[in-house]
Design a protein around this motif. Structure first.
Motif, PDB file in Angstrom:
ATOM      1  N   TYR A 183       0.821  -1.260  -0.130  1.00 17.28           N
ATOM      2  CA  TYR A 183       0.054   0.066   0.011  1.00 17.28           C
ATOM      3  C   TYR A 183       0.866   1.325  -0.032  1.00 17.28           C
ATOM      4  O   TYR A 183       1.970   1.195   0.649  1.00 17.28           O
ATOM      5  N   THR A 185       1.143   5.606   0.313  1.00 21.07           N
ATOM      6  CA  THR A 185       0.433   6.949   0.513  1.00 21.07           C
ATOM      7  C   THR A 185       1.485   7.926   0.200  1.00 21.07           C
ATOM      8  O   THR A 185       2.589   7.851   0.278  1.00 21.07           O
ATOM      9  N   SER A 287       5.861  10.200   3.051  1.00 22.33           N
ATOM     10  CA  SER A 287       5.299   9.183   1.995  1.00 22.33           C
ATOM     11  C   SER A 287       5.501   7.848   2.479  1.00 22.33           C
ATOM     12  O   SER A 287       6.678   7.497   3.047  1.00 22.33           O
ATOM     13  N   GLN A 366      -0.650   6.434   7.958  1.00 17.35           N
ATOM     14  CA  GLN A 366      -0.343   5.588   6.489  1.00 17.35           C
ATOM     15  C   GLN A 366      -0.347   3.876   6.871  1.00 17.35           C
ATOM     16  O   GLN A 366      -0.807   3.159   6.413  1.00 17.35           O
ATOM     17  N   PHE A 369      -3.897   2.692   7.146  1.00 15.19           N
ATOM     18  CA  PHE A 369      -4.461   2.615   5.602  1.00 15.19           C
ATOM     19  C   PHE A 369      -4.046   1.420   5.121  1.00 15.19           C
ATOM     20  O   PHE A 369      -4.571   0.357   4.666  1.00 15.19           O
ATOM     21  N   ASP A 611      -1.896  15.721  -1.623  1.00 15.97           N
ATOM     22  CA  ASP A 611      -0.748  15.017  -2.205  1.00 15.97           C
ATOM     23  C   ASP A 611       0.099  16.312  -2.525  1.00 15.97           C
ATOM     24  O   ASP A 611      -0.202  17.035  -3.341  1.00 15.97           O
ATOM     25  N   GLY A 666      -8.737   6.564   5.445  1.00 17.45           N
ATOM     26  CA  GLY A 666      -8.183   6.168   4.121  1.00 17.45           C
ATOM     27  C   GLY A 666      -8.866   4.852   4.015  1.00 17.45           C
ATOM     28  O   GLY A 666      -9.117   4.630   3.001  1.00 17.45           O
ATOM     29  N   ARG A 683      -3.660   2.714  -3.233  1.00 17.33           N
ATOM     30  CA  ARG A 683      -2.801   3.857  -3.387  1.00 17.33           C
ATOM     31  C   ARG A 683      -3.611   5.205  -3.005  1.00 17.33           C
ATOM     32  O   ARG A 683      -4.602   5.524  -3.716  1.00 17.33           O
ATOM     33  N   LEU A 684      -3.100   6.072  -2.050  1.00 22.99           N
ATOM     34  CA  LEU A 684      -3.847   7.272  -1.668  1.00 22.99           C
ATOM     35  C   LEU A 684      -3.113   8.541  -2.334  1.00 22.99           C
ATOM     36  O   LEU A 684      -1.946   8.337  -2.691  1.00 22.99           O
TER      37      LEU A 684
END
Lengths: 701, 148
Positions: A183, A185, A287, A366, A369, A611, A666, A683-684
């Protein structure tokens, strides 16, 4: 019934003074020439055009810094005040201009010419750990406070882990169903509306006064005295009001630079970041790339799990304050569940991106999520179902969590059930697909009251509380006022709560992690007790506390997201977000509710909007036009259900709330998107295009 | 260059560069309730009222204010105390940096024919708040409009 918040009138009328509002006699203004390149050697800096501008008082580079002081940080001192021969990210400060106005300083800074010798850019964490990756720092273990050694591996800032990898691998081999997914972020920014600002006023006698958008005045004092060799007693961090924080205002910000400049020009130096520079040059959320493996037996019980996180720490490690130089939210990923063998590793690396630090529940958005998405996927793929798999594995009273700790109570099943049972009120647009998803978050908490404060008799029967903490918006000073009001039985208008500058109280650990409500209140309760016992001719009680109490315990939230997806375009509407929150007593119901709502909105932003768009060593979202924060028309309907009757900590018997509802969102939304469309988003932020292509190609994204 | 406009109900003459930002000029008059946020007209922290409409002063040249009726939070706080009360009683704020802008925007609603919660949300979409989750702000505006 509590009274309205203590700072309401000053804030509503515009009278409250923030750092940028402070004007000192003789103030000068600073602006910075920043690096245009993510990775380069500096061959030449031509400051002469800037020096000639009318109104410019001085132009300075690293070689001018007083006493040769350059490196600073919150724990690892690896951040240069001004780049010394090398830039490691776009936005690194190279030269500083001091002038009679902000506009002159900014215009002059633009005239500075830098000649670079470009180096290879390390744009992602994945690139940074390759065996042939260029080194961002040649000898990072030599920095004061570093936790790495020459054997730590390439470009490592820190590695934190828990559990046994071998035991977890072995448990996974024996599992009946296993999920193994990764995953992602993005880099994010705290999004406080008040850009970082600083005024430093150094005097010839070695004393220094600093106004800074900073929530940890005593730590800031210690950093500045250590960097510049000043007597901490002569470094005065002045009271201020903070225009939002969310972790970003724990860093020293531009105080080291402004202090250096004030020493150099002998006048007060003020710098207020333009918001684009704030997005470019502060310390947002790391990230992440997190691989999660979870295995269950035939009955659906978790038997083992491994979470491996690779986080982009950016060019400097210096913005992480804790001893591990890591993010506790990553290691705590599995804290709500019974997993006999769980191994987690959190690896943070240097890259040529913006340095990252703490943002509202560091690491948790993170990790939640990744973990809550993986668990949901495992529930769906195994046929057990996403709700049932959580019910089967959430901890119950008496259990030991994967970190070997036993909490006073575990309320995961109750918050999940409460979130599920709320009435749903928003209609699905005709023809759109509808889905629901849940996610759970839990955090540990304890009263850690390293602080000091004073109660003083004022005129006309007033009680004046002098506290070491700034008000960052969460309402800490109102909590102090409410305790005095109820504890002494006097009316709210007889109580003042004033932050005082650092020399006037002994110590404090700063605002953050719900520390004020949980910890500072211990000191307030002790002070009230002393006040009641104090003789009539005594004017003041002062107290310093350093002892924890209660716990360990935790607080839970469960979120249910309802989404609608346009099957033609992939457009996503989050219809409503239901938050069930684990509480004990509540000191200020309105402020408590705003922590829940504000958290949910921040979680929503993280899930579908925010983002920094870091690509090729350059963040591309450099204004609020590109870096979108949720506005009031964007957000879903918010519903809160309080699970009352919990066992809290501290003198008020309360649970932490400020970082509960921004973490599960998320995963709750991503899980709802799969429910609606069959498309799994890993993926966020979640974008319409991604859902569209997922639906068209029938694949996960 | 001398420019004239009405500021918080008083005739005002300033000798300024007309290309200066209204935000900087106003803050330079010690009216620091008008806040600098994003600097690009998105966040709303710098909102002032010009001829009854909300305007982002960070992207407004002061020369465009000539002969206009300009209000900042300081003036509106005196002129519309019931609106301030509504934000105070609803605690429509946390850190407070966006609050003056929110209130100036809300003060301009009267003339805009906005009444339902959804209309309020659309009208207030130009004023970001990172703290509260917006519910108390909407409640404050709803209360204010219900009374008026």
């Amino acid at each position: 019934m509590s009274e309205r918040r203590i700072d309401a009138v000053a804030k509503a009328t515009g009278a409250a003074k923030y750092t940028a509002d402070v004007v000192l006699e003789g103030t000068t203004f600073a602006a910075v020439k920043r690096s245009d390149l993510p990775s380069a050697l500096i061959e030449e800096i031509d400051i002469s055009p800037a020096k000639e501008v009318d109104g410019v008082l001085g132009v300075f580079t690293a070689k001018d810094l007083p006493g040769g002081a350059n490196l600073y940080g919150r724990r690892v001192f690896d951040v240069p005040i001004l780049a010394d021969g090398r830039v490691r990210r776009v936005g690194d400060p190279i030269a500083a201009v001091v002038a009679t106005s902000r506009e002159i300083a900014e215009a002059a800074a633009e005239l500075i010419e830098v000649t670079y010798k470009e180096l290879t850019t390390v744009a992602t964490a994945r690139e940074a750990i390759q065996p042939d990756s260029p080194l961002i720092h040649d000898r990072p273990w030599e920095y004061a406070g570093a936790v790495v050694t020459p054997d730590s591996g390439r470009n490592i800032q820190s590695v934190d882990s828990h559990g046994s990898r071998e035991a977890a691998e072995s448990a996974l081999r024996n599992a009946v169903h296993v999920i193994d997914e990764t995953y992602f972020t993005p880099g994010d920014h705290q999004g406080y509306i008040e850009p970082q600002a600083c005024i430093a006023d150094y005097h010839a006698d070695g004393s220094l006064n600093v106004w800074n958008t900073n929530k940890s005045p005593y730590r800031l004092r210690d950093v500045l005295s250590s960097v510049f060799g000043l007597d901490p007693k002569k470094v005065e961090i002045m009271p201020t009001v903070l225009g939002g924080d969310f972790g970003g205002k724990g860093s020293p910000g531009d105080a080291p630079l402004c202090t250096a400049l004030s020493i150099l020009v002998g006048r007060p130096v003020k710098m207020v970041l333009r918001y684009s520079d704030d997005l470019l040059s502060t310390d947002g959320r790391h990230s992440s790339e997190i691989r999660v493996r979870l295995g269950i037996d035939a009955s659906g019980k978790l038997v083992g799990g491994i979470a491996e996180a690779l986080l982009d720490g950016g060019a400097y490690a210096g913005f992480k304050p804790v001893n591990t130089v890591n993010l506790h939210g990553i290691v705590d990923a599995a804290i709500a569940y019974r997993i006999p063998e769980f191994f987690v590793e959190s690896k943070i690396v240097y890259t040529n991106n913006q340095p990252k630090g703490h943002m509202r529940a560091p690491g948790s958005p993170q990790a939640a999520f990744a973990f809550e998405s993986a668990l949901d996927e495992l529930g769906r793929r195994s046929g057990i179902g996403p709700i049932k798999i959580r019910e089967l594995n959430l901890l119950s009273d008496g259990d030991v969590n994967p970190y070997g700790s036993v909490w006073l109570e575990y309320r995961g099943k109750e918050v999940l059930s409460l979130a599920m049972s709320q009435p749903k009120s928003v209609d699905v647009p005709e023809g759109w697909l509808h889905g629901e998803g849940v996610a759970i978050y839990a955090r540990s908490m304890a009263a850690v009251p390293k602080t000091s404060l004073r109660l003083r008799r004022g005129e006309n029967g007033k009680v004046i509380a002098e506290v070491p903490i700034p008000e960052n918006g969460a309402g800490g000073q109102t909590v102090v006022r409410e305790m005095i009001r109820t504890g002494l039985g006097i009316s709210a208008d007889k109580i003042e709560v004033n932050q005082v500058s650092t020399s006037l109280l002994p110590t404090d650990a700063g605002v953050g992690g719900s520390r004020v409500s949980l910890g500072v209140t211990v000191a307030v309760a002790n002070a009230i007790k002393l006040w009641k016992e104090m003789p009539a001719d005594q004017e003041v009680v002062e107290i310093t506390t350093d002892e924890g109490s209660d716990g360990p315990s935790g607080a839970y939230s469960a979120q249910l997201a309802r989404v609608a997806v346009d099957p033609m375009t992939g457009q996503l509407k989050v219809l409503e977000l239901i938050s069930a929150v684990d509480v004990a007593e509540i000191v200020n119901p309105k402020a408590h509710q705003m922590q829940i709502d504000g958290g949910a909105v921040m979680g929503f932003g993280f899930a579908v909007m925010e983002d920094l768009l870091e690509e090729g060593g350059q963040p591309w979202a450099l204004s609020m036009g590109e870096f979108k924060l949720p506005n009031v028309a964007d957000i879903p309907k918010l519903t809160t259900a309080l699970l009352r009757g919990g066992k809290g900590v501290g003198p008020n018997n309360i649970k932490a709330v400020g970082e509960l509802t921004n973490c599960p969102t998320g995963a709750a939304i991503a899980n709802a998107v799969e429910d609606a469309t069959g498309v799994r988003i890993r993926r966020l932020p979640i974008r319409a295009e991604t859902i569209y292509w997922g639906m068209k190609e029938g694949s996960a994204k | 260059m001398k420019i004239n406009f009405s500021l918080n109900g008083k005739g005002t003459e300033l000798d300024v560069d007309p290309m200066s930002l209204a935000l900087d000029v106003i803050r330079g008059l010690s009216l620091t309730g008008t806040k600098e946020g994003c600097g690009v007209g998105v966040c709303g922290a710098c909102t002032i009222m010009v001829n009854g409409a909300p305007v982002s002063s960070c992207i407004c040249l002061v020369g465009t204010l000539v002969d206009k009726d300009v209000w900042t939070i300081e003036g509106l706080a005196e002129k519309m105390p019931e609106l301030i009360d509504s934000f105070v009683e609803n605690e429509g704020m946390q850190c407070g940096i966006c609050t003056p802008g929110q209130i100036v925007a809300a003060a301009s609603i009267d003339s805009a024919g906005v009444s339902t919660s959804e209309e309020i949300r659309k009208y207030m979409a130009g004023n970001l708040c990172r703290c509260t989750g917006y519910q108390t702000i909407v409640s404050a505006v709803e209360d204010h409009l219900a009374v008026n």
